[in-house]
Each structure stands twice: as structure tokens, then as C-alpha cells.
Enzyme design. Structure first.
Site, mmCIF file in Angstrom:
data_model
loop_
_atom_site.group_PDB
_atom_site.id
_atom_site.type_symbol
_atom_site.label_atom_id
_atom_site.label_comp_id
_atom_site.label_asym_id
_atom_site.label_seq_id
_atom_site.Cartn_x
_atom_site.Cartn_y
_atom_site.Cartn_z
ATOM 1 N N GLU A 72 -5.808 -11.390 5.985
ATOM 2 C CA GLU A 72 -5.242 -12.278 7.007
ATOM 3 C C GLU A 72 -4.304 -11.508 7.936
ATOM 4 O O GLU A 72 -4.285 -11.756 9.145
ATOM 5 C CB GLU A 72 -4.505 -13.439 6.326
ATOM 6 N N SER B 289 1.209 1.711 -6.805
ATOM 7 C CA SER B 289 0.017 2.183 -7.505
ATOM 8 C C SER B 289 0.309 3.479 -8.244
ATOM 9 O O SER B 289 0.793 4.439 -7.634
ATOM 10 C CB SER B 289 -1.125 2.431 -6.515
ATOM 11 N N GLN C 229 3.396 5.409 -3.480
ATOM 12 C CA GLN C 229 3.865 4.783 -2.248
ATOM 13 C C GLN C 229 4.847 3.654 -2.549
ATOM 14 O O GLN C 229 4.457 2.658 -3.183
ATOM 15 C CB GLN C 229 2.645 4.204 -1.512
ATOM 16 N N GLY C 230 6.089 3.804 -2.116
ATOM 17 C CA GLY C 230 7.080 2.755 -2.337
ATOM 18 C C GLY C 230 7.222 1.875 -1.106
ATOM 19 O O GLY C 230 8.085 2.120 -0.255
ATOM 20 N N TYR C 231 6.394 0.877 -1.019
ATOM 21 C CA TYR C 231 6.420 -0.020 0.148
ATOM 22 C C TYR C 231 6.824 -1.442 -0.249
ATOM 23 O O TYR C 231 7.932 -1.872 -0.007
ATOM 24 C CB TYR C 231 5.037 -0.034 0.837
ATOM 25 N N SER C 232 5.865 -2.172 -0.909
ATOM 26 C CA SER C 232 6.103 -3.594 -1.211
ATOM 27 C C SER C 232 7.294 -3.791 -2.135
ATOM 28 O O SER C 232 7.590 -2.946 -2.992
ATOM 29 C CB SER C 232 4.878 -4.190 -1.888
ATOM 30 N N GLU D 289 -3.663 4.338 5.484
ATOM 31 C CA GLU D 289 -3.934 3.657 4.219
ATOM 32 C C GLU D 289 -5.120 2.702 4.405
ATOM 33 O O GLU D 289 -5.995 2.604 3.548
ATOM 34 C CB GLU D 289 -2.698 2.870 3.765
#
Lengths: 375, 384
Positions: B369, B166, B131-134, B248
Site C-alpha cells: 500500500e 532481519s 538494518q535498524g529501521y522499523s 532495498e
């Protein structure tokens, strides 16, 4: 069976919601308290519960009841909790009915419960903290038994038509076996009832059995085999109390969240403060989890699962803990007015405390689970 | 017998006959999880057999449609399969981001071609996804991502960097958020798929406090991504991203349930805990069992169309905080044994390493949060 209410159950919930909010809202409880009511509930309201069919939810159709289950009983109890309605519903129509179910006494007492004439009380507790121990003695006497000992925390005990008494017929207080359950009628000779006003304005009773004579017919089920009906009573009482707690906690949470959307300080709504938002969101999460645990316990009881006992303990404990958080956050977030008698939220806090103790608190149930798991 | 009773009996018999005994043992470490992928040399014979047998029936993804490699089971049948697997403590045959994240997103937003191309390979464990997110500058503020995708006619030219990807170093393909419009924030994001073997892709594992490197930095240097690999419309990737994040969060919330098969915390408590720790564990177990009911309810609510769309945030928040508590208690119960980092006796420190790994649970997939913000805004509707 999915873990949500089916259409019929949702309809019953809507009916109970409207009916109880209309006939027994918080101000009904407040009025009884202000009038120094000595009964602990309204007999008229109990009658109307019967007319609505609520008192027959757990009574089988062959006995003239609705033949429904713990999920349905829970639906009514949640609305009782939400409105803080003083009612003998939990003790009578849930716990006592489950204890009597399938016994010779069912035919004797169910008609009165169905018609709203009979109120039952549960003489189970002998100490300030609930324990699974029974010391009150029942000795053979003629064709019947003679009961000697004390009970406490008996809701409606001073006015009840029927008192279900856990007594020891063999062994010692902490033994699993040797318990017998008795159905004792109102006004038995040698029985004194001392009503005590509790923190939440409800009345519970200290009962003193001084050689109370009962006939053999008073035995619920079999002699020395009272553990079965007692366990049925406790399982029903605990899940029922969990549902009532959900109503208390849910009602508190709704009032509190609503207040966060109305109250302004520093020129803004206090609900815009992240410090309060996160606490409200955490509370929501705890309440949702408690709701799921309670519904699962009820469904397991209704399907006769052999894992119901554990689920019941989890439900009672989690509902107690989540609702404790709800009332604490509620009073804190309402600030000064939350401390006033004029405002309802303090009543929720008091009711939570009483229900949390009933049939064993979260620590009791956690301990029980740990023992069963072998640690 | 009703149809469901027949289904239960058949399922029970099939599982008994086909689930290898090794696959009914408790999951001890990350290595026990089966992720699938082109390189299956790491799999034990039992893992491979279990994944293949379940995959052939579509039961790695029981409720996906049959035409995409799923089992085509109804919600009630899926529930029975889960219950029957729990009954024999069967491990999941396959855990992958393809199953828990990309699959649901493709089922909702993918083209027919994309579904037929990718979903069956996910179901059979043939392709492993990451997964290429952050990005370094886009964590909780994910929509601030800068990895660019330049329109080159029939392909996008992708440049930039992802982080906390990951298992990027073990993945075959990536689903990736890229910026196709720099003038707007959320509305300039697109969702693309590409092969990690493409030219210009490189990964660098990040050493974590656990001593392991499950996360990577992932670099894109002029990577060509064919336009047919765009999911949903250009600049509408944020819709896909959010939908996928919900899944997710559901997946991560599963951490709250603990490992399949056995309860190591209870085992540790049995070996001897002082009365205070015993009480803490017992109260924890109440919460864990209540959350277990919540997880079942959440699935039922989803399938019944009754779940609030933001409910995955609640599940993720509760499940991950619970898992962190579980591992703190495991460490307390284990005492100095639980501190051994390299010994064979400690399975090379699997306990303390897992304990440290859980600290990421409440960060990855949106921090606790962020979840509380979402619950406040979308469920409780508290003011901004």
C-alpha cells in the site's frame, strides 16, 4: 543490448507520434465510422505512411526498404494504437512482409508495399477462437493448386490486393507439418469475401474459397513447408499486436490519470481518493511490465534468438491482459461519460477486445507456454 | 571479436572452470543462501569457495569500483556476467544487505574513509550487516522513529528499540536510523553505523508463523557510537534512508523472479494439476516471465539513467505480489504433501514455511500500500 529505445529508435518514435497524432487521431477513425466507410481505412493515409518510410521498416535495404526491425515497427504500431488509427500497417507492413521475406514473392509484392499501393490481408483464422490448425485444403491441380475452405477474421480481406492464405497440402488440420502458405491476388475466381463490421468499427472478412485456382508461383517458400513463413508471420503479428495494445492501454491510462486530476466530486479532485490512486498505480505497474515484455520480444526477434517464440507469447498475453485492465479501469473511472458514444474511451475498450483476440488471446498463449514446458 | 564478445567468452570460460557444481543446483531453502559474516562456520566448502573466488574478482559486486572491492564492470559487462551466470544457473555467491542496501548508500553518501573501511569487507563477505529501521511505533510511518542518539562530544549515546531487524542475531554490524532532533520529524533523523558487538546492544529473535525467526527485536541501552560513524550530515539521515530504501525495494523485488535454477512451480504442475490449476499456473507463468523482462529493463534503465526515481516502488510492489501468488500456487499444486511441516521428505516443511515467509514480502521494506501511494504521488502525480 539494453532494454530501452536507442537514440535512433527514440527519434523514430517522436516522428511517428507527431505524424500519426496529426494525420490519424481518434477523430479520423470516428469520421470514417460516421461516414459508414466501406474500405476500413484511408488509402490516402496508407500512401502517406509509405511516404514517411513506415511501410518499408521491415523490408531489407536490398529490396529498397529501411532494413530496420521489430522494435521500430513496434514504435509505429504503438502510436497507431494510441490514436486508434485504422491502418493495414500490422497486416501488411509487419506480418505479410515477414512471411514474404526471403521468398520468391518478395520481389513481386515489396515494391507495392513500399509505395503504399499494396494492402495485404492474412487468411489464417478458421474458427472464432484462434487455434494453430489449418483445415483449408490446397489440392494439386494442373501446374498449380486448387484452394477450398473458409477463413474468418481477415482484416482488410475484402479490399486487399494480396491475401496470404494458410492451406493444408498434407496431413490433417492439427498437424504441425503439411501446411503451405499461398499468396493469392485480388479478384481470384471462386473467392467470395463477405465484410463484417466488428465491435470496434473495423472491417474484417469471412472468406470462402470455392476451388480457387492458383499457379505454383503462388506458393510462399516451399510446398508443405509453410510452417516456417507462417511462424514468422505469427511472431511478427503477435509482437506487433502487443505494441498496438500498449498504445491502446497507454492512451487509455494517460486519459484516465488526466481525468483523475480534473474531475471534482464531494468538493475535491477524485484523484485524491486512495481507492482510485491504488488502482491507477496498479494499472501503471501492469502496463510497465507489459511494455518490458514486448520490447524484449522485439529485441529477441531482431537478434534471431531461439527463445523469441516464448517471449512473443509472453508479450502478446501480458499486453492483452494489462490493456484489458486499462480499458476496464478507464471506463469505470470516467463514470457515466465513459459509457457515452460521444466520448472516445469506449473506442479504446472495443479496440482492445479485437486486438486481444488477434493471433491468439492470453489464454491461448499461456496454454502454449505450458505445453512447451511439459505440463 | 568485439571487446564485449571477448569479455563474454572469457567470462563463460572462467565461470565454467570456477563455479562448483553444487552452486548450480536450485536454491531449496534459506540455508542455501550465502550471507557472509565473521562466522562462516555454516558455509559448505562449495559455498565458501564460490564466494571467495567471486569475491577475489570483485564479482560479488560487479559494478562497484575496483578500489572498493568491486569488479569495476561497465553496465554492458555486468549484464553479460548476469546472463552467463543465468546460463549455467549459477547461484549468487553472496547475498547480503551490505551488497544490496548499505553499499549503494555508502557509495553515494559515505566519506572516503567509510567507503574504504566498509565496502571491501562487504564485497568479500567478511562482515554481515543488518538494518535498524522499523520500531514498534514506526512501521509504515517510518519517520516517526524514536530511537535517540544524544550528542556526547565525540560520540553519540544511542537508546531505544528496533523491530523486524532481519537476522540481527547473526549480524556483525548495523546501519541504523536514529533521532538526533526531537523537534522535527524527517529532518531530525540521522544515519549511523555501529558494531553489533558494542556494549549495550542485545537482540531477541521473534518466532514467526513459519516457525522460523528471521526477524529480531533489537535493543540499544546506552550504546556509544563514534561520531565518525555518522553517514552524511547529522539530521540528514532521511535522505540516506530513502535512497537506501530504493535499493532495498529493488532487492526485494527480486523475489518476483523466483529461485535461481529450475522452476519448482512448473515441476509441481508436471506432476499433475487439474485443468483449472494448470491454467492458473500457466497464466501466472506469463506474468512471471513478463516481470523477468521488467527486471532486466529496470536494471538497464537504472544504468542508463532512464529509470524514474520511484520505479523501485513499482518493482517491489509487483515482484512481491507475484511471489506471494507463486507460493499460493505451489501450495495448491502440492496438496497434502505440501502441508508436511517436520518430515525429512518435505525438507522439514521448507515449502509451507517458505509460503508463510512470503507473506512478509509485501510488508517489509514498505508495504504494498505504501508502494502504491508512492507510485500515485511521484510517478502518476495524483493530487493529495
Amino acid at each position: 543490448m539494453p532494454l530501452y529505445l536507442n537514440d535512433e529508435q527514440a527519434m523514430l518514435r517522436d516522428t511517428a507520434k507527431d505524424f500519426i497524432a496529426e494525420h490519424a487521431p481518434v477523430k479520423h477513425m470516428r469520421a470514417l465510422r460516421d461516414a459508414n466507410d466501406q474500405t476500413g481505412f484511408s488509402r490516402d493515409l496508407w500512401k502517406s505512411f509509405a511516404e514517411m518510410g513506415f511501410t518499408g521498416i521491415l523490408i531489407g535495404e536490398d529490396n529498397g526498404g529501411l532494413g530496420l526491425g521489430h522494435v521500430e515497427a513496434g514504435v509505429v504500431l504503438e502510436e497507431i494504437g494510441r490514436n486508434l488509427s485504422p491502418s493495414p500497417f500490422l497486416a501488411t507492413a509487419v506480418a505479410a512482409v515477414e512471411a514474404l521475406k526471403g521468398t520468391a514473392q518478395a520481389g513481386k509484392y515489396f515494391p507495392g508495399i513500399l509505395s503504399g499501393d499494396t494492402v495485404a490481408a492474412l487468411a489464417i483464422d478458421e474458427q472464432a477462437k484462434f487455434r494453430d490448425s489449418v483445415a483449408l485444403k490446397a489440392e494439386r491441380s494442373g501446374n498449380g493448386f486448387k484452394l477450398t475452405g473458409k477463413k474468418q477474421f481477415v482484416a482488410h480481406g475484402h479490399v486487399a490486393d494480396l491475401i496470404i492464405v494458410a492451406a493444408r497440402t498434407a496431413g490433417s488440420a492439427d498437424d504441425e507439418d503439411g501446411v503451405t502458405l499461398f499468396a493469392v491476388d485480388k479478384g481470384a475466381a471462386g473467392l467470395t469475401a463477405e465484410a463484417e463490421r466488428m465491435a470496434d468499427s473495423s472491417l474484417t472478412t469471412r472468406l470462402d474459397f470455392d476451388g480457387v485456382e492458383v499457379t505454383a508461383d503462388a506458393v510462399i517458400g516451399e510446398v508443405d513447408a509453410g510452417r516456417d513463413p507462417l511462424d514468422r508471420l505469427l511472431r511478427a503479428g503477435r509482437t506487433g499486436a502487443a505494441s498496438e495494445l500498449l498504445g491502446v492501454g497507454g492512451g487509455t491510462m494517460d486519459m484516465t490519470v488526466e481525468y483523475l486530476k480534473q474531475r471534482k466530486q464531494f468538493g475535491v479532485l477524485i484523484g485524491s481518493f486512495q481507492a482510485l490512486q491504488h488502482r491507477a498505480a496498479h494499472l501503471y505497474s501492469e502496463m510497465e511490465v507489459a511494455r518490458a515484455a514486448t520490447l524484449r520480444a522485439q529485441q529477441m526477434l531482431d537478434s534471431g534468438s531461439d527463445r523469441a517464440d516464448e517471449a512473443v507469447s509472453v508479450a502478446k498475453a501480458q499486453a492483452g491482459l494489462a490493456t484489458m485492465l486499462a480499458v476496464q479501469e478507464g471506463v469505470q473511472m470516467f463514470g457515466g461519460i465513459g459509457m457515452t458514444d460521444e466520448f472516445d474511451i469506449g473506442f479504446y475498450m472495443k479496440r482492445q477486445r479485437v486486438l486481444a483476440e488477434m493471433f491468439g488471446d492470453a489464454n491461448f498463449h499461456a496454454d502454449k507456454l505450458a505445453r512447451n514446458a511439459g505440463y | 571479436m568485439s571487446d564485449l564478445e571477448t569479455f563474454r567468452a572469457d567470462t563463460r570460460a572462467w565461470l565454467e572452470a570456477n563455479c562448483p557444481p553444487e552452486m548450480r543446483e536450485p536454491v531449496r531453502s534459506d540455508k542455501d543462501a550465502v550471507w557472509g559474516g565473521r562466522d562462516q562456520s555454516m558455509l559448505s566448502p562449495a559455498q565458501k569457495a564460490w564466494m571467495d573466488k567471486m569475491g577475489a574478482r570483485g564479482w560479488t559486486v560487479p559494478d562497484w569500483p575496483k578500489e572498493y572491492g568491486g569488479g569495476g564492470l561497465s553496465p554492458a559487462e555486468s549484464k553479460i556476467l548476469r546472463e552467463e551466470m543465468q546460463r549455467i544457473r549459477a547461484r549468487n555467491p553472496l547475498n547480503s544487505f551490505g551488497i544490496s542496501m548499505l553499499g549503494p548508500a555508502l557509495l553515494k553518501y559515505g566519506t572516503e574513509v567509510q567507503k574504504r573501511e566498509h565496502l571491501p569487507k562487504i564485497a568479500r563477505g567478511e562482515i554481515r550487516w543488518c538494518q535498524g529501521y522499523s520500531e514498534p511505533g514506526a512501521g509504515s510511518d517510518l519517520a516517526g522513529l524514536q530511537t535517540s542518539a544524544e550528542d556526547k562530544g565525540d560520540y553519540y549515546l544511542v537508546n531505544g528499540q528496533k523491530v523486524w531487524t532481519s537476522y540481527a542475531d547473526q549480524a556483525d554490524w548495523i546501519f541504523c536510523l536514529v533521532r538526533t532532533d526531537k523537534s522535527v520529524k524527517q529532518a531530525g533523523i540521522s544515519f549511523v553505523l555501529f558494531d553489533m558487538a558494542s556494549e549495550g546492544v542485545s537482540t531477541k529473535p521473534i518466532l514467526l508463523i513459519s516457525g522460523y525467526s528471521p526477524f529480531c527485536e533489537t535493543f540499544f541501552d546506552n550504546v556509544k557510537v563514534p561520531k565518525q560513524n555518522l553517514v552524511h550530515e547529522e539530521n540528514k539521515g532521511w535522505d540516506v534512508a530513502k535512497y537506501l530504501l530504493g535499493h532495498e525495494r529493488e532487492m526485494i523485488s527480486g523475489m518476483g523472479l523466483g529461485a535461481a535454477g529450475g522452476n519448482p512451480l512448473v515441476e509441481a504442475a508436471k506432476k499433475g494439476a487439474d485443468t483449472i490449476l494448470r491454467g492458473q499456473i500457466a497464466l501466472f507463468e506469463i506474468r512471471a516471465k513478463a516481470f523477468n523482462a521488467m527486471s532486466e529493463k529496470f536494471i538497464d534503465d537504472l544504468k542508463g539513467g532512464k529509470a524514474h526515481p520511484a520505479q523501485p516502488s513499482m518493482m517491489k510492489y509487483y515482484g512481491t505480489e507475484l511471489n506471494k501468488s507463486r507460493h499460493e500456487l505451489m501450495m495448491a499444486a502440492g496438496g497434502s504433501d505440501a502441508l508436511e511441516w517436520e518430515s525429512e521428505r518435505s525438507n522439514k516443511g521448507s515449502g509451507p514455511r517458505a509460503w508463510l515467509r512470503t507473506k512478509a514480502n509485501s510488508i517489509e521494506g514498505g508495504t504494498s500500500e505504501v508502494q502504491l501511494n508512492i507510485i500515485s504521488k511521484r510517478i502518476l502525480e495524483l493530487p493529495s
